[in-house]
Scaffold this active site. Structure first.
Site, PDB file in Angstrom:
ATOM      1  N   HIS A  38      18.385 -63.834  27.002  1.00 51.39           N
ATOM      2  CA  HIS A  38      18.412 -62.631  26.168  1.00 51.39           C
ATOM      3  C   HIS A  38      18.687 -63.000  24.715  1.00 51.39           C
ATOM      4  CE1 HIS A  38      19.360 -61.471  30.293  1.00 51.39           C
ATOM      5  NE2 HIS A  38      18.898 -60.268  30.015  1.00 51.39           N
ATOM      6  N   LEU A  97      27.317 -54.494  33.467  1.00 54.57           N
ATOM      7  CA  LEU A  97      27.704 -53.782  32.251  1.00 54.57           C
ATOM      8  C   LEU A  97      28.901 -52.860  32.501  1.00 54.57           C
ATOM      9  CD1 LEU A  97      24.104 -53.141  30.953  1.00 54.57           C
ATOM     10  CD2 LEU A  97      25.874 -54.463  29.764  1.00 54.57           C
ATOM     11  N   ASP A 138      24.872 -50.760  24.266  1.00 49.34           N
ATOM     12  CA  ASP A 138      24.520 -49.412  24.733  1.00 49.34           C
ATOM     13  C   ASP A 138      24.743 -49.297  26.238  1.00 49.34           C
ATOM     14  OD1 ASP A 138      23.434 -48.302  22.245  1.00 49.34           O
ATOM     15  OD2 ASP A 138      21.820 -49.756  22.500  1.00 49.34           O
ATOM     16  N   HIS A 163      14.711 -57.989  24.092  1.00 49.40           N
ATOM     17  CA  HIS A 163      15.978 -57.875  24.840  1.00 49.40           C
ATOM     18  C   HIS A 163      16.203 -59.060  25.777  1.00 49.40           C
ATOM     19  CE1 HIS A 163      19.011 -56.490  27.674  1.00 49.40           C
ATOM     20  NE2 HIS A 163      18.155 -56.872  28.613  1.00 49.40           N
ATOM     21  N   ARG A 176      51.867 -47.977  55.435  1.00 50.44           N
ATOM     22  CA  ARG A 176      51.979 -47.630  54.002  1.00 50.44           C
ATOM     23  C   ARG A 176      53.442 -47.454  53.612  1.00 50.44           C
ATOM     24  NH1 ARG A 176      51.190 -41.206  52.980  1.00 50.44           N
ATOM     25  NH2 ARG A 176      51.793 -40.544  55.054  1.00 50.44           N
ATOM     26  N   GLU A 232      39.419 -44.873  39.920  1.00 50.08           N
ATOM     27  CA  GLU A 232      39.519 -46.064  40.773  1.00 50.08           C
ATOM     28  C   GLU A 232      38.821 -47.269  40.144  1.00 50.08           C
ATOM     29  OE1 GLU A 232      38.262 -43.132  41.818  1.00 50.08           O
ATOM     30  OE2 GLU A 232      39.798 -42.369  43.198  1.00 50.08           O
ATOM     31  N   PHE A 269      37.965 -44.975  49.246  1.00 50.87           N
ATOM     32  CA  PHE A 269      37.536 -44.991  47.844  1.00 50.87           C
ATOM     33  C   PHE A 269      37.484 -46.414  47.274  1.00 50.87           C
ATOM     34  CE2 PHE A 269      39.569 -40.607  48.094  1.00 50.87           C
ATOM     35  CZ  PHE A 269      38.375 -40.023  48.502  1.00 50.87           C
ATOM     36  N   HIS A 306      37.033 -38.679  54.033  1.00 50.97           N
ATOM     37  CA  HIS A 306      38.156 -39.538  53.661  1.00 50.97           C
ATOM     38  C   HIS A 306      38.403 -40.665  54.664  1.00 50.97           C
ATOM     39  CE1 HIS A 306      38.760 -36.545  50.688  1.00 50.97           C
ATOM     40  NE2 HIS A 306      39.993 -36.900  50.375  1.00 50.97           N
TER      41      HIS A 306
HETATM   42  C1  LIG Z   1      25.727 -52.605  35.907  1.00 56.20           C
HETATM   43  C2  LIG Z   1      24.479 -53.187  35.328  1.00 56.20           C
HETATM   44  N1  LIG Z   1      23.321 -52.521  35.481  1.00 56.20           N
HETATM   45  C3  LIG Z   1      22.177 -53.046  34.994  1.00 56.20           C
HETATM   46  C4  LIG Z   1      22.161 -54.245  34.364  1.00 56.20           C
HETATM   47  C5  LIG Z   1      20.862 -54.860  33.886  1.00 56.20           C
HETATM   48  N2  LIG Z   1      20.825 -54.799  32.406  1.00 56.20           N
HETATM   49  C6  LIG Z   1      21.143 -55.849  31.642  1.00 56.20           C
HETATM   50  S1  LIG Z   1      21.164 -55.464  30.015  1.00 56.20           S
HETATM   51  C7  LIG Z   1      20.719 -53.872  30.320  1.00 56.20           C
HETATM   52  C8  LIG Z   1      20.613 -52.847  29.234  1.00 56.20           C
HETATM   53  C9  LIG Z   1      20.213 -53.393  27.965  1.00 56.20           C
HETATM   54  O1  LIG Z   1      20.505 -52.514  26.930  1.00 56.20           O
HETATM   55  P1  LIG Z   1      21.733 -52.746  25.984  1.00 56.20           P
HETATM   56  O2  LIG Z   1      22.975 -52.692  26.746  1.00 56.20           O
HETATM   57  O3  LIG Z   1      21.588 -51.822  24.862  1.00 56.20           O
HETATM   58  O4  LIG Z   1      21.557 -54.247  25.498  1.00 56.20           O
HETATM   59  P2  LIG Z   1      20.546 -54.763  24.388  1.00 56.20           P
HETATM   60  O5  LIG Z   1      19.167 -54.409  24.818  1.00 56.20           O
HETATM   61  O6  LIG Z   1      20.927 -54.114  23.125  1.00 56.20           O
HETATM   62  O7  LIG Z   1      20.766 -56.241  24.403  1.00 56.20           O
HETATM   63  C10 LIG Z   1      20.551 -53.671  31.692  1.00 56.20           C
HETATM   64  C11 LIG Z   1      20.124 -52.388  32.281  1.00 56.20           C
HETATM   65  C12 LIG Z   1      23.404 -54.905  34.226  1.00 56.20           C
HETATM   66  N3  LIG Z   1      23.503 -56.093  33.635  1.00 56.20           N
HETATM   67  N4  LIG Z   1      24.536 -54.343  34.691  1.00 56.20           N
END
Ligand SMILES: Cc1ncc(C[n+]2csc(CCOP(=O)(O)OP(=O)(O)O)c2C)c(N)n1
Length: 676
Positions: free
Chosen positions: A46, A137, A173, A277, A372, A426, A452, A488
């Site tokens: 990336h 993310l 983002d 990206h 518990r 959680e 959960f 639950h």
């Molecule tokens: C939980 C999760 N879902 C999906 C992805 C796959 N993924 C990697 S980057 C991204 C989004 C990219 O957009 P942004 O966060 O704005 O990064 P940029 O393009 O600015 O580098 C996704 C969906 C991930 N890494 N983690």
């Protein structure tokens, strides 16, 4: 500088914005070039994010971040979390350029290759300076909240002359779109974690294209609503970045700095587009970017003057650290020793004796209590012996029994307590627990209902993956919870959790086993542990006054047959007492059964084969667990039978549900007879 929120903008090919400081621009270009070159060499990765955030990262690291590459584990360093882990080359480039010895140019050349330190996404433990594993993310943001909490707790305990640092996060983002960002930011705002500073890469691009395809939030208003300070700046304007970080450092709230950047800044045709990206830019685009950036050097070559600037940035922290060392040395010897013990992840003396005494007390009182409740009693003792324990619950404190008698709440402005009210969050809780424990100096445990665990699972997985010694207290572990009903009642959760490599799942059968399992969880500082505990009371089964922690082998023969066994009954948790009752029924028929309690499969698996064979025996086996069979096959052997659940539960008193679903001593005995 603008303080208004940006709506995600139309993405048009940008002209190169003004980057004001030529020295910083050159330093940032070194990061850009390394990202382009490493991704190109790996043929994957990336490049866009590191190229876009290079200016912000340069200002942060060269002018603000408190760190020392010669002492990467310096306890009072600032923490830098790259939550947008896909931009890993930004972090690797920074570590290399500032002089971390274990991040060489060859490591960058081997980006994304088998066995290299420079994995696709940053992995904690691969190289120093990687504070946490990121990639999923939102997780890094969640961890950073825990790190900022840990900093405040330790500052309250040891004083700001020893603990006084910040937590910086680089987020994208995607981080802000993920649900966990809500839980994390909301908790941080509530606690006013003013030393948490998030640099948000507001580039309006994600994988599918412009973020406006799916995202029309106003992040500044959103974060202000959480109680944060938030402002938007031009992320390519070095002075604006520095001014904003300066303001954030003075704020009495956590800060979000939305840095408007251009993804793949400098690339002639791909800048500002989703094409940059997650794919190599290609030779022609890289050549064009080198020209536009004025970077006329071959791949992986950093000119001496730029390298010298970066090295100087890396040396800034050394005198600060030396001064800190002197302050630590000036502490009273017992405080200093305590601080260092915690940093080294060593447990205090007295833990074993405390647990042995608890087990004695349970035996003497013939404790017929829910596990518990036993766990609550264990915590009343352990929190006194192990002061680094930081508890909490996702708003189920009275159900999880997670708050010890003399634990005080952590509050905004008062971090002298060690109990966190995580709220109904959680996922945020589990991610923060990782951050607290990764920070060093504290051990986080936290509670919710076992069902959960699903809401916390992505963070549990990262704890397992990184080997973080957090402890989950997950109560209401079966249909035995009763009236709250099938939503639950966990059914597949034990199987799903046991499927996760590196997670130790404990399901104790009585109060004594609960104390034993707690001791094991605490002793395991390099992996997470999960205690699955009952809501309902259980009889005491462990009357033996063994000084040995019998749960430590994962499974053991609780009662042997009077003579050669004809059947072996395997069970965990609340079903061990069902197996015991079945054993008596079989005995009345003249059949000889042994009962094996299996509080922790992972520990049992690690035993020598001879031990496992001796415990499991060669007679036919019947397993009983109020959950799905999935996974039990491995213990049952070719002729085994399983008594448990095959679908979801039902809403009724727990005592009614066990017979309703056929999880009874009679059914176990019947299954045993059918095998003989
Ligand atoms: C939980 C999760 N879902 C999906 C992805 C796959 N993924 C990697 S980057 C991204 C989004 C990219 O957009 P942004 O966060 O704005 O990064 P940029 O393009 O600015 O580098 C996704 C969906 C991930 N890494 N983690």
């Amino acid at each position: 500088m603008s303080t208004t929120a940006h709506a995600p903008a139309d993405v048009t090919l940008p002209s190169l914005p003004q980057t004001r400081d030529p020295k910083l621009r050159h330093m940032a270009n070194a990061l850009r070039a390394l990202a382009m070159d490493a991704v190109e060499q790996a043929k994957s990765g990336h490049p866009g994010m590191p190229m876009g955030m290079a200016d912000v990262a340069t200002v942060l690291v060269a002018q603000f971040l408190r760190f020392d590459p010669t002492a990467p584990d310096w306890p009072d360093r600032d923490r830098l979390v790259l939550s947008a882990g896909h931009g890993s080359m930004l972090l690797y480039g920074l570590l290399h350029l500032t002089g971390y010895p274990d991040m060489t140019i060859d490591d960058l050349r081997r980006f994304r290759q088998l066995g290299s330190r420079t994995a696709g996404h940053p992995e904690r433990g691969h190289a120093s300076g990687i504070e946490t594993t990121t990639g999923p993310l939102g997780q890094g943001l969640g961890n950073s909240v825990g790190m900022a909490i840990a900093e405040r707790l330790l500052a309250a305990e040891f004083g700001e002359s020893v603990v006084d640092h910040r937590t910086y996060v680089i987020a994208s983002d995607g981080d802000l779109m993920e649900g966990i960002s809500h839980e994390a930011a909301s908790l941080a705002g509530h606690l006013r974690l003013s030393k948490l500073i998030v640099l948000y890469d507001d580039n309006a691009i994600s994988i599918d294209g412009p973020t406006k395809l799916a995202f029309s939030d106003d992040p500044l208003s959103r974060f202000r609503g959480y109680g944060w300070a938030a402002e938007g700046i031009d992320g390519h304007d070095h002075q604006a970045v520095a001014d904003a970080i300066g303001r954030a450092q003075q704020s009495d709230r956590p800060s979000l700095i939305a840095c408007r950047t251009t993804i793949a800044f400098g690339a002639p045709t791909k800048a500002g587009t989703a094409a940059a990206h997650g794919a190599p830019l290609g030779a022609a685009e890289i050549a064009g970017a080198r020209e536009r950036l004025g970077w006329n050097y071959p791949p992986f070559l950093i000119p001496e003057d730029v390298r010298a600037e970066w090295r100087a940035a890396g040396r800034r922290g050394a005198p600060v650290r030396v001064a800190w060392d002197a302050r630590l040395q000036a502490q009273p010897p017992d405080r200093r020793a305590e601080f260092l013990r915690r940093q080294h992840n060593e447990l205090p003396h007295g833990l074993d004796a405390a647990v042995a005494k608890l087990c004695d007390d349970f035996r003497q009182g013939n404790a017929k209590i829910a596990t518990r409740q036993a766990s609550g009693a264990v915590l009343d003792t352990l929190t006194k012996v192990v002061p680094e324990l930081v508890g909490g619950s996702a708003d189920l404190t009275p159900s999880n029994n997670t708050k010890a008698k003399d634990q005080k709440d952590v509050r905004r402005g008062d971090f002298s307590g060690h109990y966190l009210r995580y709220g109904v969050r959680e996922h945020g809780m589990a991610a923060a627990m990782n951050g607290i424990t990764l920070h060093r100096g504290l051990i986080a445990y936290g509670g919710t209902f076992l069902t959960f665990s699903d809401y916390a699972r992505p963070a549990i997985r990262l704890a397992a993956f990184m080997g973080v010694g957090v402890i989950y207290v997950m109560t209401h572990d079966s249909i035995g919870l009763g009236e709250d009903g099938p939503t639950h009642q966990p059914i597949e959760h034990l199987a799903a959790l046991r499927a996760m490599p590196g997670l130790y799942v404990y399901r104790p059968a009585d109060a004594v086993e609960t104390a034993e399992c707690w001791a094991l969880a605490l002793q395991r500082r390099d992996a997470p542990s999960l205690l699955a505990l009952t809501r309902q009371a259980l009889p005491l089964l462990r009357h033996d006054a063994a000084s040995e922690n019998r749960s430590a082998r994962g499974a053991y023969v609780l009662v042997e047959g009077s003579h050669a066994r004809e059947v072996t009954l395997l069970a965990t948790g609340s079903e061990v007492s069902i197996a015991m009752a079945a054993r008596e029924m079989l005995a009345r028929d003249g059949l000889v059964a042994a009962v094996v309690s299996m509080p922790c499969w992972e520990l049992f698996e690690a035993q020598p084969e001879a031990y496992r064979t001796a415990v499991l025996g060669s007679a036919p086996r019947v397993a009983v667990e109020a959950a799905v069979q999935f996974g039990w096959e491995r213990w049952l052997g070719p002729r085994g039978a399983f008594i448990g659940m095959t679908g979801f539960g039902a809403s009724a008193p727990g005592e009614a549900l066990f017979p309703y679903f056929g999880i009874t001593p009679e059914k176990v005995a019947e299954a045993a007879r059918s095998l003989l």
